[in-house]
Design a protein around this motif. Sequence first.
Motif, PDB file in Angstrom:
ATOM      1  N   LEU A 259       7.124 -41.595 -90.432  1.00 59.44           N
ATOM      2  CA  LEU A 259       8.290 -41.016 -89.747  1.00 59.44           C
ATOM      3  C   LEU A 259       7.921 -40.600 -88.334  1.00 59.44           C
ATOM      4  CD1 LEU A 259      11.271 -40.035 -90.262  1.00 59.44           C
ATOM      5  CD2 LEU A 259      10.259 -37.798 -90.555  1.00 59.44           C
TER       6      LEU A 259
ATOM      7  N   LEU B 268       9.494 -42.595 -84.760  1.00 54.12           N
ATOM      8  CA  LEU B 268      10.324 -41.904 -83.769  1.00 54.12           C
ATOM      9  C   LEU B 268       9.700 -42.006 -82.375  1.00 54.12           C
ATOM     10  CD1 LEU B 268      11.553 -38.735 -85.706  1.00 54.12           C
ATOM     11  CD2 LEU B 268      12.772 -40.852 -85.247  1.00 54.12           C
TER      12      LEU B 268
ATOM     13  N   VAL C 186      10.059 -45.493 -80.948  1.00 52.56           N
ATOM     14  CA  VAL C 186      11.393 -45.723 -80.379  1.00 52.56           C
ATOM     15  C   VAL C 186      11.449 -45.188 -78.946  1.00 52.56           C
ATOM     16  CG1 VAL C 186      13.819 -45.032 -80.559  1.00 52.56           C
ATOM     17  CG2 VAL C 186      12.597 -45.788 -82.591  1.00 52.56           C
TER      18      VAL C 186
ATOM     19  N   ILE D 269      19.271 -43.340 -79.307  1.00 54.55           N
ATOM     20  CA  ILE D 269      18.053 -42.733 -79.871  1.00 54.55           C
ATOM     21  C   ILE D 269      18.429 -41.754 -80.990  1.00 54.55           C
ATOM     22  CG2 ILE D 269      16.131 -41.150 -79.351  1.00 54.55           C
ATOM     23  CD1 ILE D 269      15.790 -42.503 -76.698  1.00 54.55           C
TER      24      ILE D 269
ATOM     25  N   ILE E  97      19.340 -43.776 -84.085  1.00 55.59           N
ATOM     26  CA  ILE E  97      18.142 -44.312 -84.744  1.00 55.59           C
ATOM     27  C   ILE E  97      17.431 -43.185 -85.505  1.00 55.59           C
ATOM     28  CG2 ILE E  97      15.882 -45.370 -84.337  1.00 55.59           C
ATOM     29  CD1 ILE E  97      17.175 -46.685 -81.813  1.00 55.59           C
ATOM     30  N   THR E  98      17.300 -42.014 -84.858  1.00 53.91           N
ATOM     31  CA  THR E  98      16.638 -40.869 -85.501  1.00 53.91           C
ATOM     32  C   THR E  98      17.371 -40.469 -86.774  1.00 53.91           C
ATOM     33  OG1 THR E  98      16.026 -40.115 -83.299  1.00 53.91           O
ATOM     34  CG2 THR E  98      15.769 -38.540 -85.085  1.00 53.91           C
TER      35      THR E  98
ATOM     36  N   ILE F 149      16.642 -43.022 -89.498  1.00 51.16           N
ATOM     37  CA  ILE F 149      15.260 -42.985 -89.984  1.00 51.16           C
ATOM     38  C   ILE F 149      15.026 -41.725 -90.824  1.00 51.16           C
ATOM     39  CG2 ILE F 149      12.859 -42.716 -89.255  1.00 51.16           C
ATOM     40  CD1 ILE F 149      13.537 -44.520 -86.873  1.00 51.16           C
ATOM     41  N   VAL F 150      15.517 -40.574 -90.339  1.00 51.90           N
ATOM     42  CA  VAL F 150      15.303 -39.334 -91.084  1.00 51.90           C
ATOM     43  C   VAL F 150      16.006 -39.411 -92.440  1.00 51.90           C
ATOM     44  CG1 VAL F 150      15.812 -36.863 -91.092  1.00 51.90           C
ATOM     45  CG2 VAL F 150      14.886 -37.919 -89.053  1.00 51.90           C
TER      46      VAL F 150
END
Lengths: 198, 198
Positions: free
Chosen positions: A117, A121, A124, B182, B185-186, B189-190
């Motif tokens: 994780l 991030l 990115v 961004i 995307i975060t 992913i989280v």
Amino acid sequence: MSTEEKVPDPEGAKPAAEEPPPPSKGPNLFTADVVLRGLLFASTVTAIVVLVTSNQTEETSVPGVPFPVPVEAKFNNSPAFVYFLVALSVACLYSIITALASISVVLKPDFSASFLLFFVLWDVVMLGIMASAIGTAGGVGYIALKGNSHVRWAKICHVYDKFCQHIGASVAVSFLAAFVLILLITLSIVSLHKKIPQ
Amino acid sequence: MSTEEKVPDPEGAKPAAEEPPPPSKGPNLFTADVVLRGLLFASTVTAIVVLVTSNQTEETSVPGVPFPVPVEAKFNNSPAFVYFLVALSVACLYSIITALASISVVLKPDFSASFLLFFVLWDVVMLGIMASAIGTAGGVGYIALKGNSHVRWAKICHVYDKFCQHIGASVAVSFLAAFVLILLITLSIVSLHKKIPQ
């Protein structure tokens, strides 16, 4: 021969049917991660070396001087190429740090999910920095190559050919670095996805 | 009162202890996703409108003509700004398509994990395109603002002030669009990470 000796074990069979298979791809994933981060390091170092060796001196006519004088084209005369160098340096340093962190996960795979994780991030953010720097250097390099007659910005690449070749090669290698970052992000996301119980 | 009437049920208790809790954050996640994609749409549309309304005509001196003539500064005279417009248009179209897809997931949350993966990979590609376009427009806009004396590229923003303000505002709003990407995307992913059984 040994297959015939196998005895069915009822106690061992039950948890195997109920539990999902353990994520055994951890070490392989991080090995691929280390390889890609090595490639990121190699491409950024190459781009930096090609960029900083781009300086070229040529005899050119200067207004107010009746004869051609030697004038040097330097990448650090353009803020765009300075930003490009800074972004490449940051990406290079980042590749070293994260490769070392990734190697530590290969050796001790306890914290792989958290590392995954954390890595993805920052990958990115690094992709955003690299892509913007490639755009900046490419945009200014294009004016150096073609000029812009509307605002009377003259092209310089017909004189400073080696300079422009180095800038172009550095941008091309940086494209590879950006592609490696996209691969790294994809690798992390797909492996995060595969660990979800379906 | 009713707690005393509860009878322990061995069959019901066993699966509850073994199974992970169901991911209940799906709808909330996708609602945030829809809101962010709406923000992406709004910011890209704003940047496009500000960019295409940047044209400005001023009286300037032209070589070979003894008096000042009206000359128009147009964003499409520069390949950098054309690329910037194309990237913004692609991001705008992408925000519409993915917002509709995200709304469909809110209404029918069966395929959320697959959608999440599909979205986040394209979001990463879109971030790369947007960041490179911002870099290109910013790099060329910086030359328009400051010029570059080393290669005798004259600044034009002291004459075409409205043109440069529009370009600058468009780049600034595009930064917001990149930041929203961004965030998207975060978020993905989280949420992929949180669904991993720890």
